[in-house]
Design an enzyme around this catalytic site. Sequence first.
Site, PDB file in Angstrom:
ATOM      1  CE1 TYR A   1      -3.216  -2.850   0.158  1.00 56.22           C
ATOM      2  CE2 TYR A   1      -3.720  -2.269   2.426  1.00 56.22           C
ATOM      3  CZ  TYR A   1      -3.959  -3.057   1.314  1.00 56.22           C
ATOM      4  OH  TYR A   1      -4.916  -4.037   1.354  1.00 56.22           O
TER       5      TYR A   1
ATOM      6  N   PRO B   1     -16.139  -4.815   1.328  1.00 62.72           N
ATOM      7  CG  PRO B   1     -16.681  -4.304   3.540  1.00 62.72           C
ATOM      8  CD  PRO B   1     -15.505  -4.428   2.605  1.00 62.72           C
ATOM      9  CG  LEU B   2     -18.927  -0.631   1.950  1.00 64.31           C
ATOM     10  CD1 LEU B   2     -18.588   0.779   2.409  1.00 64.31           C
ATOM     11  CD2 LEU B   2     -20.342  -1.013   2.390  1.00 64.31           C
TER      12      LEU B   2
ATOM     13  CG  LEU C   1     -22.547  -2.843  -3.203  1.00 63.13           C
ATOM     14  CD1 LEU C   1     -22.044  -4.007  -2.362  1.00 63.13           C
ATOM     15  CD2 LEU C   1     -23.917  -3.171  -3.796  1.00 63.13           C
TER      16      LEU C   1
ATOM     17  N   GLY D   1     -24.051   3.605  -3.447  1.00 64.48           N
ATOM     18  CA  GLY D   1     -24.986   4.323  -4.305  1.00 64.48           C
ATOM     19  C   GLY D   1     -24.439   5.612  -4.868  1.00 64.48           C
TER      20      GLY D   1
END
Length: 319
Positions: free
Chosen positions: A53, A205-206, A211, A213
């Site tokens: 990273y 997880p999104l 997700l 929006g």
Amino acid sequence: MEQRHLGRTGLRVSRLGLGTMTWSRDTDAHDATEQLRDFTDAGGTLVDTSASYADGGAEELLGELLDDVVPRDEVVLCTKAGIRRTSTGGVVDASRGGLLASLDGSLRRLRTDHVDLWLVQTPDPRTPLDETVSALRLAVTSGRARYVGLSNHAGWQVARAASLLEGEVGLTAVEAEYSLLQRGIEREVVPAAVALGVGVLAWSPLGRGVLTGKYRRTIPADSRAASPHLAGFVEPYLARASATIVEAVATAATGLERTPLEVALAWVQGRGVASAVVGARTATQLRASIAAQDLVLPDELRRALDEVSAPTLGYPERF
């Protein structure tokens, strides 16, 4: 915040993990400090980073903040190795020498003598898995890592590594992408992990932010999809195939008077994972994930989301 056992080990991690992929690049020291403080104040313990990273910059920043913001022994520190930086870009290297050299570098940057969990970040087709696993074993026996695991590996690799480490060391965890937009690990990785007592950590997880929006109408100028170095990371989930799932999440959120982020995160955290690792760019974004920890999806709504996002299964998963 709930603490969950990681597999069949005594290691416990918070059900929400703090990811640091953007630290020192898109997330500066001020925002990183806020994130770490807010996360641990809420009871979070799992902090996830990697030698790759920001070419080690994320580890360096995290190392500077540990003890200043929160005592080192109050976090479960997880880092990863296996992607080596060269003059021409990143190179996958899961050889014993490459992995152990990377671990030593991580410890220097993190300013600690050990990590709680050390993972091999990606499979290396040029290195035998037996050799890769030997580095995991040595990391534990030398005291540089307390627990070890794999990231982004296939089910057969998880099973083979668990077999090779059976006994004194053991395979503790497998970290993999998992969301309503990416359920591929349900085919073989999750069944292997469950059978072998290996804990599952879910990254992104999104759905790489989709997700939430935020991309339903346009691409915000300050979003990852508009970033030169992260646009390619988000782009696969902006395709038409994802739209139905994103709209289903938004509809569910409206009915529950919650946000799409909260619904998507609650879905993953209810799927048997030990922790869902969110890589927020700002402290405000992280607070939204922390606020979602009280949400439990109604069974009927969960089944509806399961159905609309169901992965394709066939031979040999279904025979």
